[in-house]
Motif scaffolding. Sequence first.
Motif, PDB file in Angstrom:
ATOM      1  N   ILE A   1     -31.278   8.646 -11.593  1.00  0.00           N
ATOM      2  CA  ILE A   1     -32.191   9.796 -11.547  1.00  0.00           C
ATOM      3  C   ILE A   1     -33.296   9.548 -10.541  1.00  0.00           C
ATOM      4  N   THR A   2     -33.870   8.342 -10.551  1.00  0.00           N
ATOM      5  CA  THR A   2     -34.962   8.016  -9.633  1.00  0.00           C
ATOM      6  C   THR A   2     -34.508   8.106  -8.185  1.00  0.00           C
ATOM      7  N   ARG A   3     -33.267   7.709  -7.925  1.00  0.00           N
ATOM      8  CA  ARG A   3     -32.729   7.770  -6.567  1.00  0.00           C
ATOM      9  C   ARG A   3     -32.553   9.211  -6.097  1.00  0.00           C
ATOM     10  N   ASP A   4     -31.951  10.049  -6.939  1.00  0.00           N
ATOM     11  CA  ASP A   4     -31.586  11.402  -6.512  1.00  0.00           C
ATOM     12  C   ASP A   4     -32.654  12.451  -6.795  1.00  0.00           C
ATOM     13  N   PHE A   5     -33.416  12.268  -7.877  1.00  0.00           N
ATOM     14  CA  PHE A   5     -34.453  13.238  -8.254  1.00  0.00           C
ATOM     15  C   PHE A   5     -35.699  12.481  -8.722  1.00  0.00           C
TER      16      PHE A   5
END
Length: 334
Positions: free
Chosen positions: A267-271
């Motif tokens: 999640i942190t990577r993409d959003f």
Amino acid sequence: MRWPDGARVRVAVGLFAVLFAMPVVAGSVHRAVSLGYAQQYDSAWATLARVSERDTLAPLVAFWRAALVQMLLYDSGDPALADSFHRTSDRALAACRERLRTHPDDARAHLLFGLTQLNRANCQGWQRSRLRAVMTLNSASRSLGRAVALDSTLADGWFGLAAIEYVRVNADRYALGLGLLGSRKRAYRMIARSLDGEGWLANAAGFMLAYMHKEDGEFEQAVEVCERILRQYPENRTGLRLLRDTYLAAGRWEDALQVAGRLDSSITRDFPGNRYGRSENRLVAMKAWDGLGLQDSALAYADRIIAWSRYERQVPWLDRYVAEARQYRRRCER
């Protein structure tokens, strides 16, 4: 009736174009769906954007455009996309109505109308408009019932009916006091019938089956279904969330934490701004650490959720997660 030569040519060319377009469109939609499950949303949308919407194909293309927006809405946690989903699903419903106006017994148009309504009900529930969601489910049920009555081989129709049946079994979880009648056995029969066929929504049906197993305490079966889908789409966050929640419900605390760690990184990577997904994930981590008896670690996660309380009005469901984290902290302080 004798048709002019030019008319015969135009009709022949038109029929050839439609017949030629159908497998081409189907292939494009399959690619877009696969890209959506792989969470490559830009590529999925671009693939659908290149598809020509002919009369017979418009409902299918419009349905998947709306479905992709809904996938992105839940994955990103961006509530602004809810309006986009409702607009695109309005267009899908309009395309189905137009098809049914001239072909009232088109089973696939009834199917896509019902599935669009099912997705809208799901979104309304996510937006916490529960009574509206139940009313929309009733509309979806009628359309899907009509679809499988016209063509009992429609696997996606049985998936939709299974999802509705299972919601009815557990209606009081979603809207207290509704007292809807549903059959758990019938829901499992319907989902099995869906998975025995070849539907566009086979992965969604798989996720639904895993969810049903989890809710019914059949954790090994739920894990097996999740892992089967994740072998094809290893980074699919819907599958990872369901696997994480199954491990939590089963008391497999370390496994739940391991999947929660994968999710947080993903999640942190993409959003990176997705407080909806990350706060939910932190709540699971809090419960897992508590299950392991490591209260200090659990409290650290509770405090991370509480620290985002100022965003409650902007982030879906965050007020619930903050309230639960605060309740846990108070319990630990007694």
